[in-house]
Write an enzyme that holds these catalytic residues in place. Structure first.
Site, PDB file in Angstrom:
ATOM      1  CD  GLU A 211       1.828  -3.448  38.665  1.00 12.34           C
ATOM      2  OE1 GLU A 211       2.234  -4.236  37.790  1.00 12.34           O
ATOM      3  OE2 GLU A 211       1.408  -3.815  39.767  1.00 12.34           O
ATOM      4  CG  ASN A 287      -1.257  -5.415  41.708  1.00 12.44           C
ATOM      5  OD1 ASN A 287      -0.415  -6.156  41.250  1.00 12.44           O
ATOM      6  ND2 ASN A 287      -1.700  -4.351  41.057  1.00 12.44           N
ATOM      7  CG  ASP A 332       2.211  -3.967  43.343  1.00 19.44           C
ATOM      8  OD1 ASP A 332       1.492  -4.861  42.855  1.00 19.44           O
ATOM      9  OD2 ASP A 332       3.372  -3.752  42.958  1.00 19.44           O
TER      10      ASP A 332
HETATM   11 CA    CA Z   1       1.909  -6.278  41.083  1.00 15.16          CA
END
Ligand code: CA
Length: 715
Positions: A211, A287, A332
């Site tokens: 992220e 992700n 995600d």
């Molecule tokens: Ca993640």
């Protein structure tokens, strides 16, 4: 005066962990008088772990990581007499996610801030402690709390990965560091929260950060020396430079645009599983980074190997096969979740399989030899796909799920996943997989423009659109839709066998045993046992705190013990706001809880806390300032202090902050006053006006909360 203000803020931060801030890496010897012999764990011992059922030798007990124990002294007939044998309080008050390792009567486990403790497994007597002295300001580089999921053992050494990216080898007898190596480039916002695994004398470790604009990889280090043996990158880098691995040339064809500038993602932050039958290593890949594919691969592409399981050769890290569960992920949907190995009889044939229930909500049975899915079925309600086209091996996407325009309903699962890091378990005795299921959707709306920001979550998502609406009816409907389950799943027939509804999501990891038992901790603060075959509830213990970690069981002095690390935290209470305290706040009391038949210990009563009183300064800011503050709060603050300024019980709830009324606010936000507690200075990202706008929004939310409480009291 100034000092007085500081101490009042410090009091508000009583829930923040104490953390070391001096010289890095200290170890404390305890004058215990006990001789600890070096933990003698090697390949033969882990491969033959079922001959050693009294120990818990590696993260998932055996290389197959089923978290099934053959022990049955404690069973469905007598578990009612299971009592607390001992407990041990920890010195941090943050999320505890670790699975303890038990070798020859000694328990080794990691705690928040990547600390390690060794104890006598029968008595809880501390043998040694190690603190890697993670700089508290590194906390800004974490997505999901200052957690650690476990240690690994090999030939007299204990290995732990630290939040700031170090891999440390400790002497298992003394806790003294033997070697330490930095596994990351600290220019990037990497972290380690996962447990290392040791295979053929190499310590295998990945990292997190997808992220925060990083590129994922997994590395193997020599267990004796800490020297890097190999590294496998999960996504391609800049194609103008040579590819580190031939398979990345193929992978690069599935990306478009300039993905390497935003990292690409694909971090290996949890599952790394060795298959001694086929001599293969399986890694769960996370992700894409950013979440929004428009900003990482704007002209399409599956983006290999994000959201995939990848098989590698353990000696070299050479690629063997991959299976991508969520092509072009944008929700995600990490595939890092528990990878379990077993053999199943399917269509009359014995098949060597992987069992996998990743965040995307689909249960996969994958052929370990070929990497091809044998079957795939949703194990919970999902709306991003209708299922999997088995011929193509690809999900059948719904158009609705791709970042819908306004008025759309949430996508399920959301970024917490239908199943996160809390380990699942497979019992060969019942043939069932026990999954801690999360049911929580999320409103994904992409940003129009995107420039990765310093010190922020950089997902390319509009976090204001995703914020909890304050309309009471809508808010209640969202809260009602969020819950959890302990699900017993039949992997051969791909259908549920039984399930326990849980009012809250974010319950614990699971242990199953030959005593026909399943153990799980809960978000509501209990530790419970169920019959493994039919889900009848047999036993419950009031743990006084949310329990998330995976339980274990072992033998000491001829008696069977069950142990679980208790302590509420992780991404859910940090980030999700009102959802996290659905059903009431859960406090963090971090401690190791250990049970045996007829144990005689008891927990001290929970200290009474004065209920906090909302007392914000008057609202003086303009609507425009509050709105600017909301944008900034959701971008920079919400992932730790909670969506819409509602704390989930681990970090301070800013609506109650005494700093709202004075300039102490700027000392905290811009001058790093509370950096020793992990609250970094945001001066590199925010101006004085920005910090003032955030304060205005927090004051607005405090007043809004008072009004909402008045309105609901009238009803
Ligand atoms: Ca993640």
């Amino acid at each position: 005066m100034g000092r007085r203000r500081i101490s009042s803020i410090a009091a508000l931060l009583a829930l923040v962990a104490a953390c070391g801030c001096g010289k890095r890496g200290t170890q404390t010897s305890k004058e215990t008088g006990e001789n600890v012999k070096p933990a003698d764990v090697d390949a033969a011992r882990i491969v033959n772990a079922d001959r050693d059922p009294g120990d818990w030798l590696t993260y998932g007990r055996t290389y197959s990581e089923q978290r099934f124990s053959p022990l049955k002294q404690i069973n469905d007939g007598n578990v009612g007499q299971l009592k607390l044998a001992w407990y041990s309080d920890l010195d941090t008050h943050r999320g505890q996610e670790a699975t303890p390792i038990v070798v020859d009567g000694v328990m080794y486990f990691s705690t928040a801030w990547s600390k390690v403790i060794a104890m006598n497994a029968a008595t809880g007597k501390r043998l040694w402690e190690y603190d890697p002295k993670v700089p508290p300001e590194w906390a800004i580089n974490l997505c999901c709390d200052v957690v650690n999921r476990g240690v690994a053992m090999w030939k007299g050494k204990v290995f732990v990965g630290t939040l700031d990216g170090r891999l440390v080898a400790l002497d298992s007898a003394t806790g003294k560091p033997v070697w330490e190596t930095l596994t990351i480039d600290p220019k990037y916002r990497y972290s380690i929260t996962g447990a290392p695994r040791v295979v053929k004398g190499m310590v295998i470790i990945g990292n997190g950060g997808a992220e925060l604009n990083v590129r994922g990889y997994v590395s193997a280090y020599d267990a004796e020396t800490g020297k890097l043996v190999w590294r496998f990158y999960t996504v391609p880098g800049d194609p103008a430079k040579p590819f580190e691995n031939p398979i990345l040339k193929m992978a690069a064809k599935t990306w478009t645009g300039e993905w390497w500038k935003v990292g690409g993602g694909g971090t290996v932050w949890d599952s790394i599983v060795y298959d001694p039958d086929l001599d293969q290593l399986y890694i769960g890949v996370g992700n894409g980074d950013s979440w929004n594919p428009k900003f990482r691969s704007p002209h399409g592409g599956d983006n290999l190997f994000i959201s995939s399981i990848v098989a590698l050769k353990p000696e070299t890290g050479k690629f063997v096969w991959y299976y991508q569960e969520t092509p072009r992920d944008q929700w995600d949907y990490d595939s890092d979740q528990s990878i379990l190995l077993t053999t199943l009889k399917i269509g009359g044939q014995e098949r060597k399989v992987i069992l996998h229930a990743p965040k995307n909500g689909i249960f996969y049975v994958i052929d370990r030899v070929t990497g091809k899915p044998i079957s795939a079925k949703p194990f919970t309600a999902i709306n991003w796909a209708t299922g999997v086209d088995m011929k193509a091996g690809r999900p059948i996407f719904t158009s609705f799920a791709r970042y819908p325009a306004s008025n759309a309903k949430p996508v399920t699962p959301g970024p917490l996943g239908a199943h996160s890091w809390q380990p699942m378990s497979y019992s060969p005795r019942t043939g069932l997989v026990y999954i801690p299921v999360i049911e929580a959707g999320f409103l994904y709306r992409g940003l129009k423009d995107f420039e990765p920001k310093k010190l922020a979550f950089n997902t390319g998502i509009n976090m204001v659109a995703a914020e909890m609406p304050q309309n009471p009816a809508i808010k209640q409907a969202i809260l009602n839709s969020v819950h959890g389950e302990l699900l017993a799943w039949d992997p051969v027939n791909q259908k549920p066998a039984w399930k326990i509804e849980r009012p809250r999501p974010w319950n614990g990891g699971v242990l199953s045993t030959a005593g026909n038992l399943v153990f799980e901790g809960t978000a509501a603060g209990n530790f419970e046992a169920y019959r493994a075959d039919n889900g009848t509830k047999l036993w419950s213990f009031n743990a006084q705190t949310g329990v998330m970690a995976g339980p274990v069981t072992y033998m000491a002095n001829g008696e069977q013990y069950v142990a679980v690390l208790a302590g509420w935290g992780g991404v859910f209470p940090l980030a999700t706001g009102a959802v996290a305290i659905k059903g009431g706040e859960v406090r963090n009391i971090s401690r190791m809880l250990v049970f045996k038949m007829g144990g005689t210990a008891s927990l001290p009563p929970v200290p009474k806390a004065e209920p906090p009183v909302l007392n914000p300064p008057p609202m003086t800011a303009s609507k425009a300032t509050v709105s600017k503050g909301q944008q900034l709060y959701q971008t920079y603050c919400s992932t730790c202090h909670g969506d819409a300024v509602v704390s989930g019980g681990v970090l301070p709830d800013l609506r109650y902050s005494s700093a709202l009324a004075n300039d102490e606010w700027f000392n905290v936000v811009l001058r790093g006053l509370l950096e020793p507690h992990g609250m970094v200075s945001f001066s590199k990202a925010l101006s004085h006006d920005d910090a003032a706008a955030i304060r205005a929004y927090v004051i607005f939310r405090a007043h809004q909360t008072i009004e909402q409480e008045k309105a609901s009291a009238k009803k």
